[in-house]
Design an enzyme around this catalytic site. Structure first.
Site, PDB file in Angstrom:
ATOM      1  N   GLU A 199       0.819  -1.204   0.000  1.00 24.35           N
ATOM      2  CA  GLU A 199       0.000   0.000   0.000  1.00 24.35           C
ATOM      3  C   GLU A 199       0.858   1.261   0.000  1.00 24.35           C
ATOM      4  O   GLU A 199       0.535   2.253  -0.668  1.00 24.35           O
ATOM      5  CB  GLU A 199      -0.947   0.002   1.199  1.00 24.35           C
ATOM      6  CG  GLU A 199      -2.047  -1.048   1.123  1.00 24.35           C
ATOM      7  CD  GLU A 199      -2.987  -0.847  -0.053  1.00 24.35           C
ATOM      8  OE1 GLU A 199      -3.091   0.295  -0.565  1.00 24.35           O
ATOM      9  OE2 GLU A 199      -3.626  -1.832  -0.481  1.00 24.35           O
ATOM     10  N   ASP A 217      -9.330   5.049  -1.719  1.00 24.37           N
ATOM     11  CA  ASP A 217      -8.290   5.642  -2.563  1.00 24.37           C
ATOM     12  C   ASP A 217      -8.952   6.297  -3.771  1.00 24.37           C
ATOM     13  O   ASP A 217     -10.184   6.432  -3.840  1.00 24.37           O
ATOM     14  CB  ASP A 217      -7.269   4.582  -2.985  1.00 24.37           C
ATOM     15  CG  ASP A 217      -7.844   3.541  -3.944  1.00 24.37           C
ATOM     16  OD1 ASP A 217      -9.083   3.521  -4.149  1.00 24.37           O
ATOM     17  OD2 ASP A 217      -7.054   2.746  -4.488  1.00 24.37           O
ATOM     18  N   TYR A 260      -5.840   6.255   5.252  1.00 22.48           N
ATOM     19  CA  TYR A 260      -6.067   5.287   4.172  1.00 22.48           C
ATOM     20  C   TYR A 260      -5.276   3.999   4.410  1.00 22.48           C
ATOM     21  O   TYR A 260      -5.826   2.891   4.325  1.00 22.48           O
ATOM     22  CB  TYR A 260      -5.673   5.879   2.815  1.00 22.48           C
ATOM     23  CG  TYR A 260      -5.570   4.788   1.773  1.00 22.48           C
ATOM     24  CD1 TYR A 260      -6.720   4.255   1.207  1.00 22.48           C
ATOM     25  CD2 TYR A 260      -4.339   4.242   1.418  1.00 22.48           C
ATOM     26  CE1 TYR A 260      -6.643   3.217   0.292  1.00 22.48           C
ATOM     27  CE2 TYR A 260      -4.253   3.203   0.505  1.00 22.48           C
ATOM     28  CZ  TYR A 260      -5.411   2.693  -0.054  1.00 22.48           C
ATOM     29  OH  TYR A 260      -5.338   1.651  -0.931  1.00 22.48           O
TER      30      TYR A 260
END
Length: 350
Positions: free
Chosen positions: A37, A135, A117
């Site tokens: 990520e 996202d 996030y």
């Protein structure tokens, strides 16, 4: 009303992308999820794939990353851009090595460098927490499903709230990690920024934007401000062996801790030669101006750099070091590699 989660799962189970950081047979490793990520922020899947494998080979787990010196981490990250990600990753690994991964969003947010996030992504994918990591792909899907016409970035909170309501369905809550990744895949392969493949979308019947014929126009975005232009002068010093004089940037700030060719600060006003040479590592050398200009775009400004070259066969000044060009290139960020390309062009035979 939320679009049906089961329709998305049926599509995802047939069409999911085969990505190196996905684990389809068991609980994913939170370190690998976190690493992927972080790498995928501001970087394409195609670019991340080989670098992810290489990074894992060098730092296979949190303990290995935490124990590594910053110089090794910076070298492995060189060329990926957005170098604060690497600094945060390294700092986070040091914190995680002591106590392991928290298993909820709040605990993950307490780790250095892990924002909202990334915490949601690790929590959902690695630990099965029913939360949607929102996202750009998910924002686009949400804007189209609900025909949200408020421009980004102003619509971010509303789109995040809408996407997280989708997780309230029993089917989604039973497979939160898959639901999050299905949303990523839907946005990346079907609900694309341009020419979305609406005819293939499992949520076509629930999409308000598609029904109104405005899918491709969403999400709307506020006009971007023109980025200012900054200038810098850098210094390429070589010795008889062809080595380059390099230094490491301060740990804090833009490109913090990365290797560079020494240079002036980057500013909006142009640099005069005499002014720039006063900041050279060895100002009394015989400097020559190399032709051309290196340009690089950062998030908030455009950078234009010129290069001065000189020869020095003595010891490296304090705070600097000699390094072979190939080793320097491998350890430097892209912006510095552009300067090396100027240097190589100047010394290459016509």
């Amino acid at each position: 009303m939320s679009p049906p989660a089961q329709d998305l799962f049926d599509w995802y189970d047939r069409h999911r992308r085969d990505l190196p950081w996905r684990n389809v047979s068991g609980r994913p490793d939170p370190y690998r999820v976190w690493l992927s990520e972080v790498m995928l922020q501001q970087t394409t899947v195609a670019a991340v794939g080989p670098r992810y494998a290489r990074f894992l080979a060098r730092f296979p787990d949190v303990a290995a990353l935490a124990a590594a010196p910053w110089e090794a981490v910076a070298e492995e990250w060189a060329g990926l851009g957005y170098y604060a990600r690497a600094r945060n990753l390294h700092a986070g690994a040091k914190a995680l090595a002591a106590g392991g991964f928290p298993r909820d969003v709040l605990g993950l947010r307490g780790i250095p460098g892990i924002g909202a996030y990334t915490a949601a992504a690790v929590a959902a994918i690695a630990f099965g927490v029913p939360v949607v990591p929102t996202d750009g792909n998910v924002e686009r899907v949400a804007a189209r499903i609900h025909a949200v016409e408020t421009p980004l970035p102003g619509a971010k909170k509303a789109l995040d709230s809408l996407a997280n309501r989708w997780m309230e369905q029993a089917a989604a809550r039973a497979r939160p990690g898959d639901f999050a990744q299905a949303l990523f895949d839907l946005g990346a392969t079907i609900c694309t920024p341009r020419r979305p493949a609406c005819a293939l979308c499992p949520w076509r019947g629930a999409c308000a934007a598609q029904a109104q014929g405005i899918a491709e126009a969403l999400p709307r975005k506020a006009p971007k401000k023109a980025r200012p232009v900054r200038s810098g002068v850098h210094f390429a010093v070589t010795d008889a062996a062809g080595r380059l004089l390099v230094r490491r940037r301060p740990a804090e700030g833009l490109l913090g801790g990365m290797l560079e060719l020494p240079g002036t600060p980057w500013r909006e006003a142009a640099w005069h030669s005499t002014e720039a040479l006063a900041l050279a590592p060895l100002p009394d050398l015989r400097w020559r101006h190399l032709p051309g200009e290196a340009r690089h775009g950062f998030t908030h400004f455009e950078l234009r750099m010129t290069l001065l070259a000189a020869r020095h066969d003595g010891a490296a000044p304090e705070g600097f070091a000699w390094m072979a060009p190939d080793a320097a290139r491998a350890a430097m960020p892209t912006v510095m590699r552009k300067l090396l390309a100027l240097l190589e062009g100047a010394v290459s035979p016509a």
